[in-house]
Structure formats: structure tokens, C-alpha cells
Design a protein around this motif. Structure first.
Motif, PDB file in Angstrom:
ATOM      1  N   MET A   1       0.853  -1.189   0.000  1.00 53.76           N
ATOM      2  CA  MET A   1       0.000   0.000   0.000  1.00 53.76           C
ATOM      3  C   MET A   1       0.889   1.240   0.000  1.00 53.76           C
ATOM      4  SD  MET A   1      -2.955   1.186   2.730  1.00 53.76           S
ATOM      5  CE  MET A   1      -3.114  -0.470   3.285  1.00 53.76           C
TER       6      MET A   1
ATOM      7  N   GLU B   1      -9.029   0.630   1.493  1.00 54.13           N
ATOM      8  CA  GLU B   1     -10.114  -0.354   1.595  1.00 54.13           C
ATOM      9  C   GLU B   1      -9.944  -1.456   0.550  1.00 54.13           C
ATOM     10  OE1 GLU B   1     -10.671   2.991   1.312  1.00 54.13           O
ATOM     11  OE2 GLU B   1     -11.174   3.390   3.412  1.00 54.13           O
ATOM     12  N   ARG B   2      -9.483  -1.077  -0.643  1.00 56.21           N
ATOM     13  CA  ARG B   2      -9.256  -2.089  -1.686  1.00 56.21           C
ATOM     14  C   ARG B   2      -8.092  -3.002  -1.315  1.00 56.21           C
ATOM     15  NH1 ARG B   2     -10.230   0.718  -7.576  1.00 56.21           N
ATOM     16  NH2 ARG B   2     -12.351   1.404  -7.170  1.00 56.21           N
ATOM     17  N   ASN B   3      -7.055  -2.423  -0.721  1.00 55.53           N
ATOM     18  CA  ASN B   3      -5.923  -3.239  -0.278  1.00 55.53           C
ATOM     19  C   ASN B   3      -6.364  -4.258   0.770  1.00 55.53           C
ATOM     20  OD1 ASN B   3      -4.510  -0.546  -1.181  1.00 55.53           O
ATOM     21  ND2 ASN B   3      -2.945  -2.128  -1.190  1.00 55.53           N
TER      22      ASN B   3
ATOM     23  N   PHE C   1      -3.317   5.252  -0.326  1.00 54.58           N
ATOM     24  CA  PHE C   1      -3.942   5.094  -1.629  1.00 54.58           C
ATOM     25  C   PHE C   1      -4.829   3.853  -1.616  1.00 54.58           C
ATOM     26  CE2 PHE C   1      -3.943   3.627  -6.075  1.00 54.58           C
ATOM     27  CZ  PHE C   1      -4.520   4.742  -6.656  1.00 54.58           C
ATOM     28  N   ARG C   2      -6.130   4.054  -1.688  1.00 55.71           N
ATOM     29  CA  ARG C   2      -7.136   2.996  -1.754  1.00 55.71           C
ATOM     30  C   ARG C   2      -6.976   1.923  -0.672  1.00 55.71           C
ATOM     31  NH1 ARG C   2      -7.354   1.977  -8.271  1.00 55.71           N
ATOM     32  NH2 ARG C   2      -8.145   4.023  -8.806  1.00 55.71           N
TER      33      ARG C   2
END
Length: 168
Positions: free
Chosen positions: A88, A104-106, A101-102
Motif C-alpha cells: 500500500m 479499503e481495496r488493499n 492510496f485505496r
């Protein structure tokens, strides 16, 4: 067997960021020049470690000085390779605040990967809370220069170290 003789399995603990134990490094490493960074060769001052016990569940998370980990030679990660990785990026935003950076997606990818290789499930928000706490402690390592992030340092490895045999 009488009802009062039935053994009840212990409740497995969920990952709980409120139980975080922090041990700060006595000496901080010098910060390298950004232009001299080499991927995989620069480590920050601290690391986040969370152990899972197959009987008791998640143990208290710990942020401690960066250093070697001790493994049982019979650890399943050496025999069956149930390991996952998710990186991340952390960077400084225009307002001086640390940003991810993003995240929740990680966390969703990390959870899916853990499920696919039969590693213990975890609360994605709890892991993210712990990562954010680590980043607060390691804030001096986050470059405040456009085009740079903490992505090459900030990694989460999820390794399975159980040396207990499972019955099928």
C-alpha cells in the motif's frame, strides 16, 4: 456423557486494535536520501506484528522495533507456503496529512487472499486501524516530496507459522 461434562471450545479472539502494545525503538535510524533508496533494502524503525493462535484466536497486536522474527522450523510457511503479501502507498497530501492510496481495496484483496490460502480471517478495519497507527509512529519516513511515497517500505506480510498438526 452428562451435559455438565461436555467441554466447551474456547472463544477465539477477534483482532482488537485496542489491545495494541507499543514498544518504541531506543535509537532511530538515519533517514536515507530519497534518491538513494533501493527497493527491499531500506526498513523503517518499527514493525507491526500480530500473532494468531489456532485455539485462542488473535493475540494482542504489537508495534515494536524493526528486527528479525523467530520461526519454529516446523512452521507451516516453510512446508506448505501459505503466505500472502499486499502493499500500500502512503504519502503526504497537499494539506500535510498522511494519506493512503485505496486502503479499503488493499484490505479487501488481503482478506480475499487470506481466505484463498486458508489463513485465519481478520477484521479489515482492525488491520487498517493498526496500519494507520504504525504510520503515525513512522511519519518521519513518509517522503514529503512529489513523486515519492512510502510504498517501497510499507508492506504487510501475512505468514502462517502454526507448527501444530491439524486433524482432518
Amino acid at each position: 456423557m452428562a451435559i455438565d461434562q461436555v467441554e466447551v471450545a474456547p472463544q477465539r479472539a477477534e483482532l482488537d486494535p485496542s489491545k495494541l502494545v507499543i514498544t518504541l525503538a531506543k535509537e532511530l535510524k538515519p533517514l536515507p536520501e530519497l534518491e538513494n533508496l533501493v527497493f527491499g533494502q531500506t526498513q523503517t524503525d518499527h514493525m507491526l506484528v500480530v500473532n494468531h493462535d489456532p485455539v485462542h484466536g488473535w493475540l494482542a497486536p504489537e508495534i515494536k522495533p524493526y528486527g528479525p522474527l523467530a520461526f519454529d522450523p516446523m512452521a507451516s510457511c516453510f512446508h506448505y507456503c501459505p503466505n500472502i503479501f499486499e502493499g500500500m502507498k502512503a504519502y503526504i497530501g497537499p494539506n500535510g496529512e498522511t494519506r493512503l492510496f485505496r486502503p479499503e481495496r488493499n484490505m479487501a484483496r488481503l482478506a480475499r487472499s487470506a481466505e484463498r490460502v486458508a489463513l485465519p480471517p481478520f477484521d479489515e478495519n482492525a488491520v487498517l486501524t493498526l496500519i494507520k497507527r504504525l504510520l503515525e509512529i513512522e511519519a518521519r519516513w513518509i517522503p514529503n516530496k512529489p513523486g515519492y511515497s512510502l510504498s517501497t517500505w510499507n508492506r504487510r506480510d501475512f505468514l502462517h507459522f502454526s507448527s501444530r498438526r491439524r486433524r482432518l
